[in-house]
Motif scaffolding. Structure first.
Motif, PDB file in Angstrom:
ATOM      1  N   LEU A 744       0.861  -1.175   0.000  1.00  0.00           N
ATOM      2  CA  LEU A 744       0.000   0.000   0.000  1.00  0.00           C
ATOM      3  C   LEU A 744       0.895   1.221   0.000  1.00  0.00           C
ATOM      4  O   LEU A 744       1.708   1.399   0.913  1.00  0.00           O
ATOM      5  N   VAL A 745       0.742   2.115  -1.003  1.00  0.00           N
ATOM      6  CA  VAL A 745       1.777   3.114  -1.254  1.00  0.00           C
ATOM      7  C   VAL A 745       1.282   4.552  -1.217  1.00  0.00           C
ATOM      8  O   VAL A 745       2.088   5.474  -1.436  1.00  0.00           O
ATOM      9  N   GLY A 746       0.008   4.821  -0.971  1.00  0.00           N
ATOM     10  CA  GLY A 746      -0.468   6.194  -0.911  1.00  0.00           C
ATOM     11  C   GLY A 746      -0.309   6.911  -2.243  1.00  0.00           C
ATOM     12  O   GLY A 746      -0.601   6.367  -3.306  1.00  0.00           O
ATOM     13  N   ASP A 747       0.242   8.124  -2.184  1.00  0.00           N
ATOM     14  CA  ASP A 747       0.386   8.949  -3.392  1.00  0.00           C
ATOM     15  C   ASP A 747       1.848   9.193  -3.737  1.00  0.00           C
ATOM     16  O   ASP A 747       2.217  10.273  -4.236  1.00  0.00           O
ATOM     17  N   ILE A 748       2.721   8.216  -3.475  1.00  0.00           N
ATOM     18  CA  ILE A 748       4.125   8.423  -3.850  1.00  0.00           C
ATOM     19  C   ILE A 748       4.218   8.630  -5.360  1.00  0.00           C
ATOM     20  O   ILE A 748       3.392   8.136  -6.129  1.00  0.00           O
ATOM     21  N   GLU A 749       5.271   9.363  -5.768  1.00  0.00           N
ATOM     22  CA  GLU A 749       5.464   9.658  -7.183  1.00  0.00           C
ATOM     23  C   GLU A 749       6.808   9.095  -7.638  1.00  0.00           C
ATOM     24  O   GLU A 749       7.491   8.394  -6.881  1.00  0.00           O
ATOM     25  N   ALA A 750       7.180   9.397  -8.865  1.00  0.00           N
ATOM     26  CA  ALA A 750       8.358   8.779  -9.466  1.00  0.00           C
ATOM     27  C   ALA A 750       9.627   8.928  -8.622  1.00  0.00           C
ATOM     28  O   ALA A 750      10.390   7.949  -8.470  1.00  0.00           O
ATOM     29  N   PRO A 751       9.933  10.097  -8.027  1.00  0.00           N
ATOM     30  CA  PRO A 751      11.156  10.187  -7.211  1.00  0.00           C
ATOM     31  C   PRO A 751      11.145   9.240  -6.020  1.00  0.00           C
ATOM     32  O   PRO A 751      12.197   8.664  -5.678  1.00  0.00           O
ATOM     33  N   GLN A 752      10.011   9.079  -5.375  1.00  0.00           N
ATOM     34  CA  GLN A 752       9.935   8.178  -4.227  1.00  0.00           C
ATOM     35  C   GLN A 752      10.036   6.709  -4.677  1.00  0.00           C
ATOM     36  O   GLN A 752      10.628   5.881  -3.984  1.00  0.00           O
ATOM     37  N   GLU A 753       9.465   6.406  -5.833  1.00  0.00           N
ATOM     38  CA  GLU A 753       9.598   5.045  -6.365  1.00  0.00           C
ATOM     39  C   GLU A 753      11.076   4.740  -6.642  1.00  0.00           C
ATOM     40  O   GLU A 753      11.572   3.637  -6.328  1.00  0.00           O
ATOM     41  N   LEU A 754      11.787   5.712  -7.215  1.00  0.00           N
ATOM     42  CA  LEU A 754      13.216   5.522  -7.486  1.00  0.00           C
ATOM     43  C   LEU A 754      13.999   5.358  -6.195  1.00  0.00           C
ATOM     44  O   LEU A 754      14.910   4.513  -6.102  1.00  0.00           O
ATOM     45  N   ALA A 755      13.660   6.126  -5.166  1.00  0.00           N
ATOM     46  CA  ALA A 755      14.363   6.012  -3.887  1.00  0.00           C
ATOM     47  C   ALA A 755      14.166   4.633  -3.282  1.00  0.00           C
ATOM     48  O   ALA A 755      15.108   4.045  -2.727  1.00  0.00           O
ATOM     49  N   LEU A 756      12.954   4.098  -3.366  1.00  0.00           N
ATOM     50  CA  LEU A 756      12.696   2.754  -2.852  1.00  0.00           C
ATOM     51  C   LEU A 756      13.501   1.711  -3.622  1.00  0.00           C
ATOM     52  O   LEU A 756      14.017   0.744  -3.044  1.00  0.00           O
ATOM     53  N   LEU A 757      13.615   1.883  -4.937  1.00  0.00           N
ATOM     54  CA  LEU A 757      14.415   0.958  -5.741  1.00  0.00           C
ATOM     55  C   LEU A 757      15.887   1.034  -5.364  1.00  0.00           C
ATOM     56  O   LEU A 757      16.579   0.009  -5.264  1.00  0.00           O
ATOM     57  N   GLN A 758      16.391   2.231  -5.140  1.00  0.00           N
ATOM     58  CA  GLN A 758      17.804   2.398  -4.792  1.00  0.00           C
ATOM     59  C   GLN A 758      18.123   1.819  -3.424  1.00  0.00           C
ATOM     60  O   GLN A 758      19.244   1.350  -3.195  1.00  0.00           O
ATOM     61  N   ARG A 759      17.139   1.843  -2.524  1.00  0.00           N
ATOM     62  CA  ARG A 759      17.361   1.252  -1.191  1.00  0.00           C
ATOM     63  C   ARG A 759      17.092  -0.244  -1.194  1.00  0.00           C
ATOM     64  O   ARG A 759      17.167  -0.882  -0.142  1.00  0.00           O
ATOM     65  N   ALA A 760      16.772  -0.800  -2.352  1.00  0.00           N
ATOM     66  CA  ALA A 760      16.451  -2.240  -2.471  1.00  0.00           C
ATOM     67  C   ALA A 760      15.328  -2.620  -1.529  1.00  0.00           C
ATOM     68  O   ALA A 760      15.333  -3.703  -0.927  1.00  0.00           O
ATOM     69  N   ALA A 761      14.363  -1.699  -1.390  1.00  0.00           N
ATOM     70  CA  ALA A 761      13.251  -1.949  -0.471  1.00  0.00           C
ATOM     71  C   ALA A 761      12.070  -2.624  -1.152  1.00  0.00           C
ATOM     72  O   ALA A 761      11.118  -3.002  -0.472  1.00  0.00           O
ATOM     73  N   LEU A 762      12.137  -2.774  -2.467  1.00  0.00           N
ATOM     74  CA  LEU A 762      10.996  -3.326  -3.199  1.00  0.00           C
ATOM     75  C   LEU A 762      11.264  -4.768  -3.614  1.00  0.00           C
ATOM     76  O   LEU A 762      12.323  -5.084  -4.172  1.00  0.00           O
ATOM     77  N   HIS A 763      10.285  -5.645  -3.334  1.00  0.00           N
ATOM     78  CA  HIS A 763      10.327  -7.048  -3.731  1.00  0.00           C
ATOM     79  C   HIS A 763       8.960  -7.419  -4.288  1.00  0.00           C
ATOM     80  O   HIS A 763       7.966  -6.730  -4.034  1.00  0.00           O
ATOM     81  N   PRO A 764       8.885  -8.465  -5.052  1.00  0.00           N
ATOM     82  CA  PRO A 764       7.606  -8.832  -5.678  1.00  0.00           C
ATOM     83  C   PRO A 764       6.472  -8.985  -4.649  1.00  0.00           C
ATOM     84  O   PRO A 764       6.681  -9.445  -3.526  1.00  0.00           O
ATOM     85  N   VAL A 765       5.286  -8.568  -5.091  1.00  0.00           N
ATOM     86  CA  VAL A 765       4.093  -8.678  -4.248  1.00  0.00           C
ATOM     87  C   VAL A 765       2.968  -9.268  -5.096  1.00  0.00           C
ATOM     88  O   VAL A 765       3.044  -9.309  -6.335  1.00  0.00           O
ATOM     89  N   ASP A 766       1.916  -9.697  -4.426  1.00  0.00           N
ATOM     90  CA  ASP A 766       0.761 -10.242  -5.135  1.00  0.00           C
ATOM     91  C   ASP A 766      -0.234  -9.168  -5.523  1.00  0.00           C
ATOM     92  O   ASP A 766      -0.855  -9.235  -6.596  1.00  0.00           O
ATOM     93  N   VAL A 767      -0.420  -8.187  -4.646  1.00  0.00           N
ATOM     94  CA  VAL A 767      -1.407  -7.141  -4.919  1.00  0.00           C
ATOM     95  C   VAL A 767      -0.807  -5.793  -4.559  1.00  0.00           C
ATOM     96  O   VAL A 767      -0.108  -5.650  -3.552  1.00  0.00           O
ATOM     97  N   LEU A 768      -1.077  -4.801  -5.423  1.00  0.00           N
ATOM     98  CA  LEU A 768      -0.506  -3.459  -5.262  1.00  0.00           C
ATOM     99  C   LEU A 768      -1.630  -2.434  -5.318  1.00  0.00           C
ATOM    100  O   LEU A 768      -2.498  -2.491  -6.205  1.00  0.00           O
ATOM    101  N   LEU A 769      -1.624  -1.507  -4.358  1.00  0.00           N
ATOM    102  CA  LEU A 769      -2.472  -0.328  -4.465  1.00  0.00           C
ATOM    103  C   LEU A 769      -1.761   0.656  -5.382  1.00  0.00           C
ATOM    104  O   LEU A 769      -0.682   1.168  -5.049  1.00  0.00           O
ATOM    105  N   VAL A 770      -2.316   0.913  -6.552  1.00  0.00           N
ATOM    106  CA  VAL A 770      -1.648   1.731  -7.567  1.00  0.00           C
ATOM    107  C   VAL A 770      -1.357   3.117  -7.005  1.00  0.00           C
ATOM    108  O   VAL A 770      -2.257   3.774  -6.454  1.00  0.00           O
ATOM    109  N   PRO A 771      -0.112   3.591  -7.128  1.00  0.00           N
ATOM    110  CA  PRO A 771       0.249   4.892  -6.556  1.00  0.00           C
ATOM    111  C   PRO A 771      -0.539   6.039  -7.169  1.00  0.00           C
ATOM    112  O   PRO A 771      -0.803   6.079  -8.370  1.00  0.00           O
ATOM    113  N   HIS A 772      -0.934   6.977  -6.315  1.00  0.00           N
ATOM    114  CA  HIS A 772      -1.544   8.239  -6.717  1.00  0.00           C
ATOM    115  C   HIS A 772      -2.729   8.038  -7.660  1.00  0.00           C
ATOM    116  O   HIS A 772      -2.930   8.806  -8.612  1.00  0.00           O
TER     117      HIS A 772
END
Length: 855
Positions: A744-772
């Motif tokens: 569940l990601v709220g209204d994060i935008e492209a910079p926050q998505e990139l930051a999560l990728l750089q911190r290796a905080a993202l792993h596959p999930v089954d269901v995603l609340l589409v951002p914004h």
């Protein structure tokens, strides 16, 4: 014929109930076949009856068998004809393709205002009778329904809904508007208010919004007329009430709308604070034009007319000889009630009341000595013919079951009257002096006891229905209705009605209302005023209703106690919870906003609370609190992703209903919600475990807070992993290898998505609340490909002004084979970690022919 009526009535009612379960309207061929089948069975029933009368020897030794066949033929014939009749009505009313092609286009309308404009804090709503319709750009004629519902919003409107823009909007006036239409569409949540059914039942084929932008042609009044005189009379009465009460200071501003609602059914005049009070104390049904008020008016006028009719006999008139007093009083009361129902707006509840009154009058004047219950069944049948969709309305069932319960529960009173009539004249005369001495005191006591008994009967009968429809029982409702029903019915409402003859009565009605409002405010503070429980299955609710009706019978307690056993399963019902180590998600349909309910085996949280729709309404009050009540949820935690109003609009209502829930959010200090309850800041790395389910905040970091970024940039991002049997965090879960997971990601935008990728905080999930909500500023390809969700859910409003979800975003998810689900098309979406391959949509699970269908 009288003996056959129950078969006809029950067949028609069952056929209506079956038709209301249809997903699609029948074709003409199917309707014809059903009609012919029903007519053939009617001929068979007539033939059986004729043979029984002309040639009884054919019945042999089994006459009951032939009578049973006759009743069966009539039952099935009535059911088939009901199915055909309602489907024909639906074909004539079908709204699915009416304005689909012109949605979102600007249409120039010329027509007549056909109803009283209903005011709100944001604007007005009214019916409009179209005379001509053309495209603004091409001037090409447009085919539209003759009558539509229009909304006129004005950002410059006053606090009391006053505005120069629509000050001259009167019934009968001819206007020219630029309007943008949409097909009837409402929110779809389990057990929630079905707006699309309400629109269908009221015959609303299209709804439109008047354009008042700087580039739009301003609304223009072309002329005035005397058309729709009843609506004009209603508007004049409303203005007179406001004018009379305007000198009454604060009280009129606070509760004056209740007087307008009691006089003319203008429920929009009641403030949101008053509605909240009435709902909390169980008296909302009294504070507008209802069947009770219309029946009271009919009874009072019938009594007055009957007295005048009898007086005419003493004056030497022979009117009583020509037309008996009871007949004149009954017909006069019914006629006046009908006229008043038209004045009150001729809403569906008023229509049902008028139909019931006329049934009772006709049964009485035709000399039919039917049992009261038979008359009740006949009225039920006629109303179902008049308005088949009433069977789907809670108000219909509550009112009719209450009347039926009083009929069943009043048998002992009637037996006492029969005993008195059976006494000899001498005994009656002997007890006359004693009755005279005790008359006043005894009458008051009997009236008190009678009122208490009626309240007890109604409570026992309606409690199962309250649980079924609303998932709660008002424990203070018995006390409040015990006081409010007679006070509103016999004091406030008559004074308000008399105000139409002499305006100062409206001020007296307001003064009489004030003590009741003070009492309601006091009772609302009772700690356990409302008992909330999960909604049981319909069969359990029906058993509980039968048990309640059994308890009110004048039978030995040995038999009546069985009613308690029948009621017990409904009150012990618990909605199935996820098993240990698993969770489920409800993506509520709240319009343009986020709201996700999460349940584990013994805990629950809510992620965001949706938008605020107006000053009087928000997603918490309208959707989330009722939905959680229906599911039997008591919140442990409320997470608000960020401060934007489409995520926090319903928070106050949710916190008021769930007093023990802790709050986690990215709100700044001093935010309004921080004054309601302490708020914990969500930070990346925070973790906890509920029932074997693991939770972790991935965003924001402390640096994000320090950077004073935008509210979207510090949205709380929550990951949930199912891990059956886990009691502590394990390495597999932290790497994203739980049995099933959601993000569940709220209204994060492209910079926050990139930051999560750089911190290796993202792993596959089954269901995603589409951002914004599917904005183009989010859902980058790398973000989607890293998560690889099977399901992606967009929570957005139907035809919202932001264009969410954006077409490029949809294309990105489709290119990566992600199943995208949008709440405007799906309604509430339900996903379970124990069944990760399945996502259920409310519109699919409970599809009906009046519901919106995606083209």
């Amino acid at each position: 014929m009288l003996k056959l009526a129950p078969s006809l009535a029950m067949g028609w009612i069952l056929g209506t109930a079956l038709q209301l379960q249809q997903e699609d309207i029948w074709t003409v061929q199917r309707i014809t076949a059903s009609s012919l089948f029903g007519l053939a069975l009617l001929v068979c029933a007539w033939a059986l009856s004729t043979l029984g009368q002309t040639q009884p020897f054919l019945w042999g030794n089994k006459p009951e068998l032939f009578k049973g066949l006759q009743h069966l033929a009539l039952f099935v014939a009535s059911m088939a004809l009901a199915l055909s009749f309602i489907n024909v009505r639906c074909l004539l009313q079908d709204h699915r393709q009416l304005v689909r092609d012109i949605e979102g286009q600007d249409i120039s309308l010329t027509g007549v205002v056909a109803s009283l404009p209903v005011q709100s804090a944001m604007g007005v709503r009214f019916k409009f009778q179209i005379q001509s319709a053309r495209h603004v750009d091409s001037h090409r004629a447009v085919d539209l329904p003759a009558d539509v519902d229009l909304n006129w919003y004005d950002r410059e409107s006053g606090s009391m809904g006053e505005s120069r823009a629509w000050a001259d909007l009167n019934p009968g006036g001819t206007w020219q508007f630029v309007v943008r239409f949409k097909v009837p569409h409402g929110l779809r949540n389990p057990g929630g208010f079905d707006e699309e059914l309400w629109l269908w039942e009221n015959g609303v084929m299209a709804t439109g919004t008047i354009r008042v932008g700087k580039r739009d042609t301003a609304p223009q009044k072309l002329s005035a007329s005397w058309r729709f005189p009843m609506a004009q009379a209603r508007q004049y009465t409303r203005s007179q009430i406001a004018l009379t009460l305007s000198s009454d200071g604060h009280a009129s501003q606070t509760h004056g709308g209740v007087i307008a609602a009691l006089v003319m059914g203008d429920q929009g005049a009641i403030s949101s604070a008053d509605w909240d009070l009435f709902r909390a104390t169980g008296v909302a049904h009294l504070m507008s034009i209802s069947g009770l008020h219309i029946t009271l008016l009919a009874w009072l006028f019938a009594k007055a007319l009957g007295g005048l009719w009898r007086w005419s006999a003493t004056a030497g008139s022979d009117l009583c000889l020509r037309w008996p007093t009871p007949v004149v009083a009954a017909w006069g009361g019914a006629i006046l009630a009908t006229l008043y129902a038209f004045f009150a707006g001729w809403g569906l509840p008023a229509q049902r009341t008028i139909v019931m009154l006329w049934v009772l009058v006709l049964v009485q004047n035709l000399g039919l000595r039917w049992p009261r219950l038979w008359t009740w069944v006949l009225a039920f049948w006629v109303i179902v013919i008049w308005d088949p969709w009433a069977l789907m309305q809670a108000g219909f069932w509550l009112s009719f079951v209450a009347v039926g319960a009083l009929m069943l529960g009043g048998s002992d009173y009637n037996s006492e009257r029969t005993k008195m009539r059976s006494k000899s004249p001498e005994l009656v005369q002997e007890s006359g002096l004693k009755r005279l001495r005790l008359n006043m005191g005894k009458s008051i006591w009997q009236g008190f006891v009678g009122l208490a008994k009626e309240q007890w009967i109604v409570m026992l009968a309606l409690t199962p229905l309250s649980v079924l429809f609303f998932g709660q029982v008002s424990l203070v409702g018995l006390l409040t209705n015990f006081v409010a029903i007679p006070w509103v019915t016999w004091i406030v409402t008559p004074l308000a009605m008399l105000g139409m003859l002499y305006s100062p009565f409206w001020q007296w009605a307001l003064l009489a209302l004030e003590p009741l409002m003070s009492l309601l405010e006091l009772l609302r503070q009772v700690p356990v005023g409302v008992w909330v429980m999960p909604v049981p299955p319909a069969l359990m609710a029906a058993m509980a209703l039968g048990g309640g009706l059994l308890l009110i019978q004048a039978w030995p307690w040995v038999l009546r106690c069985w009613g308690l056993l029948l009621m017990l399963p409904a009150f012990l019902w618990q909605d199935p919870r996820p098993p240990e180590g698993h969770f489920d998600l409800w993506f509520a349909d709240v319009g343009q906003g986020n709201a996700v309910i999460l349940r584990t085996a013994h805990h629950a949280l809510l992620y965001d609370t949706g938008p605020q729709y107006s000053e009087n309404s928000d997603a918490g009050q309208r959707v989330l609190v009722p939905l959680m009540s229906r599911l039997g949820i008591q919140l442990d935690r409320l997470i608000l992703s960020h401060r934007d109003s489409d995520h926090t609009g319903g928070a106050a209502a949710v916190l008021a209903a769930h007093t023990k829930a802790s709050v986690w959010a990215s709100l700044e200090e001093g935010h309004t919600l921080t004054k309601i309850r302490p708020v914990n800041a969500c930070l990346a790395g925070q973790k906890w475990i509920w029932d074997g389910v693991q939770f972790e905040f991935l965003h924001p970091t402390r640096a994000d807070y320090d950077a004073q970024a935008s509210s979207n940039a510090i949205s709380c991002v929550l990951r949930i992993d199912a891990n059956q049997g886990a009691t502590t965090f394990n390495k597999d879960a932290e790497k994203g290898f739980g049995k099933a997971s959601a993000l569940l990601v709220g209204d994060i935008e492209a910079p926050q998505e990139l930051a999560l990728l750089q911190r290796a905080a993202l792993h596959p999930v089954d269901v995603l609340l589409v951002p914004h909500h599917g904005s183009q500023t989010s859902s980058t390809p790398s973000f989607i490909s890293s998560l690889k969700p099977q399901w992606a859910v967009v929570q957005a409003g139907y035809r919202n002004r932001y264009g969410h979800p954006a077409a490029p975003v949809l294309a990105r998810y489709q290119a990566l084979d992600v199943e995208l689900v949008s709440t405007p098309d799906c309604g509430a979406a339900h996903w379970q970690s124990s069944l990760p391959q399945t996502l259920e949509c409310e519109r699919t699970q409970n599809k009906r022919y009046w519901h919106y269908l995606r083209p």
